[in-house]
Design a protein around this motif. Structure first.
Motif, PDB file in Angstrom:
ATOM      1  N   LEU A 177       0.828  -1.198   0.000  1.00  0.00           N
ATOM      2  CA  LEU A 177       0.000   0.000   0.000  1.00  0.00           C
ATOM      3  C   LEU A 177       0.862   1.247   0.000  1.00  0.00           C
ATOM      4  O   LEU A 177       1.967   1.253   0.555  1.00  0.00           O
ATOM      5  CB  LEU A 177      -0.891   0.050   1.253  1.00  0.00           C
ATOM      6  N   VAL A 178       0.333   2.318  -0.614  1.00  0.00           N
ATOM      7  CA  VAL A 178       0.892   3.646  -0.427  1.00  0.00           C
ATOM      8  C   VAL A 178      -0.253   4.540   0.043  1.00  0.00           C
ATOM      9  O   VAL A 178      -1.338   4.523  -0.531  1.00  0.00           O
ATOM     10  CB  VAL A 178       1.564   4.200  -1.697  1.00  0.00           C
ATOM     11  N   ASP A 179      -0.028   5.280   1.110  1.00  0.00           N
ATOM     12  CA  ASP A 179      -1.078   6.054   1.766  1.00  0.00           C
ATOM     13  C   ASP A 179      -0.714   7.538   1.738  1.00  0.00           C
ATOM     14  O   ASP A 179       0.375   7.927   2.159  1.00  0.00           O
ATOM     15  CB  ASP A 179      -1.235   5.578   3.211  1.00  0.00           C
ATOM     16  N   LEU A 180      -1.642   8.366   1.237  1.00  0.00           N
ATOM     17  CA  LEU A 180      -1.424   9.803   1.144  1.00  0.00           C
ATOM     18  C   LEU A 180      -1.879  10.551   2.395  1.00  0.00           C
ATOM     19  O   LEU A 180      -1.718  11.767   2.484  1.00  0.00           O
ATOM     20  CB  LEU A 180      -2.152  10.387  -0.070  1.00  0.00           C
ATOM     21  N   SER A 181      -2.480   9.847   3.347  1.00  0.00           N
ATOM     22  CA  SER A 181      -3.048  10.465   4.546  1.00  0.00           C
ATOM     23  C   SER A 181      -4.039  11.569   4.186  1.00  0.00           C
ATOM     24  O   SER A 181      -3.886  12.729   4.594  1.00  0.00           O
ATOM     25  CB  SER A 181      -1.951  11.030   5.455  1.00  0.00           C
ATOM     26  N   PRO A 182      -5.101  11.225   3.427  1.00  0.00           N
ATOM     27  CA  PRO A 182      -6.107  12.241   3.093  1.00  0.00           C
ATOM     28  C   PRO A 182      -6.849  12.695   4.351  1.00  0.00           C
ATOM     29  O   PRO A 182      -7.155  11.887   5.238  1.00  0.00           O
ATOM     30  CB  PRO A 182      -7.038  11.501   2.131  1.00  0.00           C
ATOM     31  N   VAL A 183      -7.125  13.994   4.429  1.00  0.00           N
ATOM     32  CA  VAL A 183      -7.833  14.545   5.584  1.00  0.00           C
ATOM     33  C   VAL A 183      -9.323  14.280   5.409  1.00  0.00           C
ATOM     34  O   VAL A 183      -9.910  14.659   4.385  1.00  0.00           O
ATOM     35  CB  VAL A 183      -7.573  16.058   5.718  1.00  0.00           C
ATOM     36  N   PRO A 184      -9.965  13.622   6.370  1.00  0.00           N
ATOM     37  CA  PRO A 184     -11.398  13.346   6.242  1.00  0.00           C
ATOM     38  C   PRO A 184     -12.201  14.637   6.200  1.00  0.00           C
ATOM     39  O   PRO A 184     -11.775  15.680   6.708  1.00  0.00           O
ATOM     40  CB  PRO A 184     -11.721  12.548   7.520  1.00  0.00           C
ATOM     41  N   ARG A 185     -13.372  14.544   5.579  1.00  0.00           N
ATOM     42  CA  ARG A 185     -14.263  15.697   5.550  1.00  0.00           C
ATOM     43  C   ARG A 185     -14.575  16.127   6.990  1.00  0.00           C
ATOM     44  O   ARG A 185     -14.914  15.301   7.839  1.00  0.00           O
ATOM     45  CB  ARG A 185     -15.548  15.336   4.808  1.00  0.00           C
ATOM     46  N   ASP A 186     -14.431  17.412   7.263  1.00  0.00           N
ATOM     47  CA  ASP A 186     -14.649  17.988   8.595  1.00  0.00           C
ATOM     48  C   ASP A 186     -13.651  17.450   9.618  1.00  0.00           C
ATOM     49  O   ASP A 186     -13.893  17.512  10.832  1.00  0.00           O
ATOM     50  CB  ASP A 186     -16.079  17.731   9.099  1.00  0.00           C
ATOM     51  N   GLY A 187     -12.515  16.915   9.143  1.00  0.00           N
ATOM     52  CA  GLY A 187     -11.499  16.394  10.038  1.00  0.00           C
ATOM     53  C   GLY A 187     -10.226  17.217   9.987  1.00  0.00           C
ATOM     54  O   GLY A 187     -10.172  18.299   9.385  1.00  0.00           O
ATOM     55  N   THR A 188      -9.194  16.709  10.632  1.00  0.00           N
ATOM     56  CA  THR A 188      -7.903  17.378  10.715  1.00  0.00           C
ATOM     57  C   THR A 188      -6.787  16.410  10.337  1.00  0.00           C
ATOM     58  O   THR A 188      -7.029  15.216  10.112  1.00  0.00           O
ATOM     59  CB  THR A 188      -7.639  17.895  12.138  1.00  0.00           C
ATOM     60  N   ALA A 189      -5.559  16.925  10.323  1.00  0.00           N
ATOM     61  CA  ALA A 189      -4.407  16.061  10.075  1.00  0.00           C
ATOM     62  C   ALA A 189      -4.293  14.977  11.136  1.00  0.00           C
ATOM     63  O   ALA A 189      -3.857  13.859  10.847  1.00  0.00           O
ATOM     64  CB  ALA A 189      -3.128  16.887  10.028  1.00  0.00           C
ATOM     65  N   THR A 190      -4.707  15.285  12.345  1.00  0.00           N
ATOM     66  CA  THR A 190      -4.687  14.274  13.410  1.00  0.00           C
ATOM     67  C   THR A 190      -5.544  13.069  13.019  1.00  0.00           C
ATOM     68  O   THR A 190      -5.142  11.915  13.198  1.00  0.00           O
ATOM     69  CB  THR A 190      -5.204  14.878  14.728  1.00  0.00           C
ATOM     70  N   ASP A 191      -6.720  13.346  12.461  1.00  0.00           N
ATOM     71  CA  ASP A 191      -7.599  12.260  12.006  1.00  0.00           C
ATOM     72  C   ASP A 191      -6.959  11.503  10.848  1.00  0.00           C
ATOM     73  O   ASP A 191      -7.040  10.271  10.764  1.00  0.00           O
ATOM     74  CB  ASP A 191      -8.951  12.823  11.580  1.00  0.00           C
ATOM     75  N   GLY A 210      -0.144  14.068   4.200  1.00  0.00           N
ATOM     76  CA  GLY A 210       1.122  13.382   3.980  1.00  0.00           C
ATOM     77  C   GLY A 210       2.166  14.330   3.432  1.00  0.00           C
ATOM     78  O   GLY A 210       2.404  14.373   2.229  1.00  0.00           O
ATOM     79  N   THR A 211       2.810  15.095   4.317  1.00  0.00           N
ATOM     80  CA  THR A 211       3.797  16.093   3.914  1.00  0.00           C
ATOM     81  C   THR A 211       5.223  15.703   4.279  1.00  0.00           C
ATOM     82  O   THR A 211       6.164  16.130   3.619  1.00  0.00           O
ATOM     83  CB  THR A 211       3.492  17.448   4.578  1.00  0.00           C
ATOM     84  N   THR A 212       5.376  14.905   5.330  1.00  0.00           N
ATOM     85  CA  THR A 212       6.712  14.601   5.863  1.00  0.00           C
ATOM     86  C   THR A 212       6.820  13.121   6.201  1.00  0.00           C
ATOM     87  O   THR A 212       6.637  12.718   7.353  1.00  0.00           O
ATOM     88  CB  THR A 212       6.977  15.439   7.135  1.00  0.00           C
ATOM     89  N   PRO A 213       7.082  12.286   5.208  1.00  0.00           N
ATOM     90  CA  PRO A 213       7.099  10.833   5.458  1.00  0.00           C
ATOM     91  C   PRO A 213       8.069  10.424   6.549  1.00  0.00           C
ATOM     92  O   PRO A 213       7.791   9.499   7.315  1.00  0.00           O
ATOM     93  CB  PRO A 213       7.479  10.240   4.095  1.00  0.00           C
ATOM     94  N   GLU A 214       9.203  11.125   6.651  1.00  0.00           N
ATOM     95  CA  GLU A 214      10.188  10.723   7.658  1.00  0.00           C
ATOM     96  C   GLU A 214       9.649  10.882   9.083  1.00  0.00           C
ATOM     97  O   GLU A 214      10.080  10.176   9.993  1.00  0.00           O
ATOM     98  CB  GLU A 214      11.490  11.505   7.478  1.00  0.00           C
ATOM     99  N   VAL A 215       8.698  11.802   9.284  1.00  0.00           N
ATOM    100  CA  VAL A 215       8.089  11.974  10.607  1.00  0.00           C
ATOM    101  C   VAL A 215       7.006  10.922  10.844  1.00  0.00           C
ATOM    102  O   VAL A 215       6.977  10.241  11.866  1.00  0.00           O
ATOM    103  CB  VAL A 215       7.508  13.391  10.757  1.00  0.00           C
ATOM    104  N   LEU A 216       6.106  10.778   9.864  1.00  0.00           N
ATOM    105  CA  LEU A 216       5.008   9.826  10.014  1.00  0.00           C
ATOM    106  C   LEU A 216       5.521   8.399  10.135  1.00  0.00           C
ATOM    107  O   LEU A 216       4.980   7.588  10.901  1.00  0.00           O
ATOM    108  CB  LEU A 216       4.053   9.970   8.823  1.00  0.00           C
ATOM    109  N   GLN A 251      -2.689   2.299  -4.506  1.00  0.00           N
ATOM    110  CA  GLN A 251      -2.993   3.666  -4.112  1.00  0.00           C
ATOM    111  C   GLN A 251      -4.475   3.880  -4.359  1.00  0.00           C
ATOM    112  O   GLN A 251      -5.032   3.305  -5.294  1.00  0.00           O
ATOM    113  CB  GLN A 251      -2.161   4.656  -4.931  1.00  0.00           C
ATOM    114  N   GLN A 252      -5.123   4.680  -3.511  1.00  0.00           N
ATOM    115  CA  GLN A 252      -6.573   4.839  -3.658  1.00  0.00           C
ATOM    116  C   GLN A 252      -7.019   6.283  -3.496  1.00  0.00           C
ATOM    117  O   GLN A 252      -6.411   7.057  -2.753  1.00  0.00           O
ATOM    118  CB  GLN A 252      -7.320   3.989  -2.612  1.00  0.00           C
TER     119      GLN A 252
END
Length: 342
Positions: free
Chosen positions: A5-19, A53-59, A317-318
Motif C-alpha cells: 500500500l501507499v497512503d497519502l493520509s487524506p484529511v477526512p471531511r470535517d477532520g484534521t491532520a490528526t484524524d 502526507g507532507t513529511t514521510p520521515e516523521v510519520l 494507491q486509492q
C-alpha cells in the motif's frame, strides 16, 4: 503475487491532520495483519488541509512504533527538496526505530511555485536526470557508510540499527526515472496511477539499462514493483461506483482544480453517472489511471499487468470517499490474492 500500500493520509471531511494520521496508522496495522508486504507514505506540499502526507520521515517514525513486522517506507521522499545527507540521517534513524524494516523510496517532483520557493527548490538544474542520480547515489552511500577513506564524507556517521540499512528504491512515472534506476542497479517502482501508458516502456528501459554495480544497496538483477490506483468491492458494479471519486479527482486535475476529494454523490454527479465497470481484460493502450472490480476481477487485472511489465508486486494507491471504504477494499484484495495473515 505480493501486495503493498501507499497512503497519502487524506484529511477526512470535517477532520484534521490528526484524524488523517490516525487513519494511516489504522491502515498500516490492518495491512500488517492481512499480510501486505509494505506500506509507504507519500510527500505532498502546500495542500495540508486535504492531504496531510507532507513529511514521510516523521510519520514513518510513528508507524514504526505502531507496527511490528510490515515494511515501512516513503513513496517517495522528494530528493530535489533536500540534501542527500539529511535524507540518509532521517532514514538511518528510522532504521534504528524499526530495525530491518525500512525502505527509502527516492523520487522527485515539483509542486506549486510558492511551495517550491518555500522549500528552496532549484527548478533550473542544468541536467535534472544526472542531478537526481547523483543524489540517489549519495543517499545510498551515506546509508551504507561506503564513502572511501580520504573522501570528505568518510567520517560522517548516521544512526543505524545494525540489522541492515534501509533498502533504496527509485520511484518514478517515466522511462527517464527507469533509466536512472537501471544505471544505478537499484530497485524500481513505477507509478501507473500517474502515467499508465508508460508502464511497459519504463520497465523495458529499466531492464535494458540495468547494470549490476557496486553501489551500496544495489542488486544483481532487476527488481521492480508497480503502483496502481485500484478499489475493490464485492461486485464489479459496486467497485465502479466507488471508483467515481478517483475519476472525478482526475477530471478536476485536468481542469487545474486541486483540493478536497468530492463526496461519492458529488463525484457521480460531476461525472454524469456511475462509471462503467473496468473490463476484465485491458489492452496495453487501454490501461486507465484508476481501475476497480471485485476481488476476482482485480486479481485478474493485476496478473495481466504484472505479466506485461515483469514484476511480482503490486502497490495499491486509492482515491475513495472514506476511510472505511479503503479498509474494506484492502481486506477484499488480501483475501482475493490469498495473502497469508500475520
Amino acid at each position: 503475487m505480493d501486495l503493498s500500500l501507499v497512503d497519502l493520509s487524506p484529511v477526512p471531511r470535517d477532520g484534521t491532520a490528526t484524524d488523517a494520521y490516525a487513519n494511516t496508522v489504522e491502515a498500516a496495522k490492518q495491512a500488517e495483519r492481512l499480510g501486505y508486504e509494505r506500506i509507504w507514505v507519500a510527500e505532498h506540499h502546500g495542500m495540508a488541509s486535504q492531504i496531510a502526507g507532507t513529511t514521510p520521515e516523521v510519520l514513518l517514525g510513528h508507524l514504526a512504533a505502531e507496527t511490528d513486522a510490515i515494511r515501512l517506507g516513503s513513496g517517495a521522499v522528494l530528493l530535489n527538496h533536500y540534501s542527500p545527507f539529511k535524507v540518509a540521517e532521517a532514514f538511518g534513524a528510522l532504521d534504528a526505530l524499526a530495525p530491518g524494516r525500512i525502505d527509502a523510496g527516492l523520487g522527485r517532483a515539483n509542486g506549486s511555485p510558492a511551495a517550491d520557493r518555500a522549500l528552496g527548490v532549484d527548478r533550473h538544474v542544468q541536467n535534472p536526470d544526472e542531478d537526481h542520480a547523483n543524489k540517489i547515489e549519495a543517499v545510498a552511500t551515506h546509508l551504507y557508510d561506503e564513502y572511501p577513506q580520504g573522501h570528505a564524507y568518510a567520517d560522517l556517521e548516521i544512526a543505524r540499527s545494525g540489522q541492515g540499512p534501509p533498502v533504496p528504491w527509485v520511484l518514478g512515472s517515466s522511462p527517464s526515472s527507469a533509466a536512472v534506476a537501471g544505471e544505478l542497479g537499484l530497485r524500481y517502482c513505477f507509478a501507473a496511477f500517474i502515467r499508465p501508458q508508460f508502464a511497459e516502456p519504463a520497465f523495458e528501459t529499466y531492464r535494458e539499462s540495468f547494470e549490476s554495480s557496486d553501489l551500496a544497496g544495489g542488486i544483481d538483477e532487476p527488481e521492480g514493483m508497480i503502483a496502481v490506483n485500484a478499489v475493490c468491492a464485492p461486485s464489479d458494479e459496486d467497485a465502479a461506483r466507488q471508483r467515481a471519486v478517483a475519476e472525478a479527482v482526475y477530471k478536476r486535475m485536468e481542469r487545474g482544480v486541486f483540493g478536497a476529494r468530492p463526496t461519492l454523490e458529488t463525484a457521480i454527479d460531476e461525472l454524469g453517472g456511475v462509471p462503467e465497470p473496468t473490463p476484465a481484460t485491458l489492452d496495453d493502450d487501454e490501461w486507465p489511471r484508476a481501475i476497480s472490480g471485485s476481488p476476482e476481477t482485480l486479481v485478474g487485472l493485476f496478473e495481466q499487468l504484472t505479466d506485461r511489465v515483469g514484476v511480482d508486486e503490486v502497490m495499491i494507491q486509492q482515491s475513495v470517499a472514506d476511510h472505511e471504504t479503503a479498509l474494506r477494499s484492502h481486506e477484499l484484495l488480501a483475501d482475493g490474492v490469498g495473502l497469508t495473515p500475520r
